[in-house]
Design a protein around this motif. Structure first.
Motif, PDB file in Angstrom:
ATOM      1  N   GLY A   1     -54.784  31.065   4.658  1.00  0.00           N
ATOM      2  CA  GLY A   1     -54.412  29.685   4.389  1.00  0.00           C
ATOM      3  C   GLY A   1     -54.121  29.521   2.908  1.00  0.00           C
ATOM      4  O   GLY A   1     -54.683  30.225   2.071  1.00  0.00           O
TER       5      GLY A   1
ATOM      6  N   ALA B   1     -53.289  27.593  -4.401  1.00  0.00           N
ATOM      7  CA  ALA B   1     -54.539  28.228  -3.985  1.00  0.00           C
ATOM      8  C   ALA B   1     -54.312  28.960  -2.675  1.00  0.00           C
ATOM      9  O   ALA B   1     -53.396  28.631  -1.915  1.00  0.00           O
TER      10      ALA B   1
ATOM     11  N   HIS C   1     -67.395  28.217   2.368  1.00  0.00           N
ATOM     12  CA  HIS C   1     -66.185  28.922   1.954  1.00  0.00           C
ATOM     13  C   HIS C   1     -66.291  29.235   0.458  1.00  0.00           C
ATOM     14  O   HIS C   1     -67.228  28.780  -0.213  1.00  0.00           O
TER      15      HIS C   1
ATOM     16  N   GLU D   1     -60.780  34.068  -2.472  1.00  0.00           N
ATOM     17  CA  GLU D   1     -60.055  32.859  -2.809  1.00  0.00           C
ATOM     18  C   GLU D   1     -59.189  33.147  -4.023  1.00  0.00           C
ATOM     19  O   GLU D   1     -59.596  33.918  -4.891  1.00  0.00           O
TER      20      GLU D   1
ATOM     21  N   SER E   1     -64.089  28.234  -1.640  1.00  0.00           N
ATOM     22  CA  SER E   1     -63.335  27.198  -2.349  1.00  0.00           C
ATOM     23  C   SER E   1     -64.146  26.421  -3.400  1.00  0.00           C
ATOM     24  O   SER E   1     -63.553  25.946  -4.372  1.00  0.00           O
TER      25      SER E   1
HETATM   26  N1  DAH Z   1     -61.363  27.315   2.467  1.00  0.00           N
HETATM   27  C1  DAH Z   1     -60.539  27.516   3.658  1.00  0.00           C
HETATM   28  C2  DAH Z   1     -61.427  27.907   4.827  1.00  0.00           C
HETATM   29  O1  DAH Z   1     -62.477  28.453   4.618  1.00  0.00           O
HETATM   30  C3  DAH Z   1     -59.513  28.590   3.401  1.00  0.00           C
HETATM   31  C4  DAH Z   1     -58.454  28.158   2.426  1.00  0.00           C
HETATM   32  C5  DAH Z   1     -57.317  27.542   2.868  1.00  0.00           C
HETATM   33  C6  DAH Z   1     -58.623  28.349   1.063  1.00  0.00           C
HETATM   34  C7  DAH Z   1     -56.329  27.129   1.996  1.00  0.00           C
HETATM   35  C8  DAH Z   1     -57.640  27.926   0.151  1.00  0.00           C
HETATM   36  C9  DAH Z   1     -56.482  27.322   0.649  1.00  0.00           C
HETATM   37  O2  DAH Z   1     -57.753  28.081  -1.166  1.00  0.00           O
HETATM   38  O3  DAH Z   1     -55.543  26.939  -0.236  1.00  0.00           O
HETATM   39  O4  DAH Z   1     -61.073  27.671   5.949  1.00  0.00           O
END
Ligand code: DAH
Length: 222
Positions: free
Chosen positions: A162, A185, A47, A90, A49
């Protein structure tokens, strides 16, 4: 809105992809993202993140707003809605006095710009290890307006992304004091958004370079 674009490596350390996002080794939520490991500590990022964790480190306690676009990888079998490589965007805002209402207002503005001024959003409780509370955002269906159709599968709502308030552990590992600083986020998949918006029925169209598909889209001049 004051965001800068931040990027990070696609070949990433386990530490940034998971650990610094409150997903220690053995955490069951790691299974939500089937990973391509290169060594025990290095993988293809699952991801965008990890750019959150890297940016917090680099900012050394200063407030910031970032948007992180980029490629991500999952050990998934390719089909109409899954790809072993796709993209995410993101967002992360960190500073004093950042509240859930700031997140909601930001997401509401995004939904209206992307899907039309009369879109409404709804936040549903969800779970991500790096946010608390965590939410999923739905938009009111842009095709039927909420009465129920094939696009929204009869529910009137479409799941888009999300999001949540940055978990205190994530702030702490990023060098911020959760007693004085907070953040929000969000993360989304541009392919999914484009598929919904333009009625594209197969994610593989984005990667197979069929000129008849590509020629329908024009890069907006900025
Ligand atoms: N990283 C999560 C995914 O790939 C998606 C995500 C959800 C990013 C919530 C965020 C967040 O920054 O706050 O499933």
């Amino acid at each position: 809105m004051g965001y800068e674009v931040a990027e990070g490596p696609e070949v990433e350390k386990d530490y940034y992809n998971f650990e610094a996002l409150n997903l220690p080794k053995g955490h069951p939520a790691r299974d939500m993202q089937d990973s391509f490991y290169i060594t025990e500590d290095i993988l293809l990022r699952t991801h965008t993140s990890p750019v959150q964790a890297r940016t917090m480190e680099a900012k050394e306690g200063r407030p910031f707003r970032i948007i992180c676009p980029g490629k991500v990888y999952r050990r998934d079998n390719d089909d109409a809605t899954h790809s072993h490589q796709f993209t995410q965007i993101e967002g992360l805002v960190v500073g004093e006095g950042i509240r859930m209402s700031d997140l909601k207002g930001t997401l509401d503005l995004f939904a209206k710009k992307m899907f039309g001024e009369d879109r409404e959003i709804r936040l549903r409780p969800s779970y991500f290890p790096f946010t608390e509370p965590s939410v999923e955002m739905d938009i009111s269906c842009f095709k039927c307006g909420g009465s129920g159709c094939n696009v929204c599968k009869g529910t009137g709502w479409i799941e888009i992304l999300g999001a949540g308030m940055v978990h205190p552990n994530v702030l702490r590992m990023g060098g911020y004091d959760p007693e004085t600083v907070s953040g929000f986020a969000f993360g989304m998949g541009p392919e999914r958004i484009a598929m919904l918006k333009y009625g594209i029925d197969d994610i593989r169209h984005f990667y197979t370079d069929d000129i008849r598909f590509i020629a329908q889209f024009h890069r907006a001049e900025s």
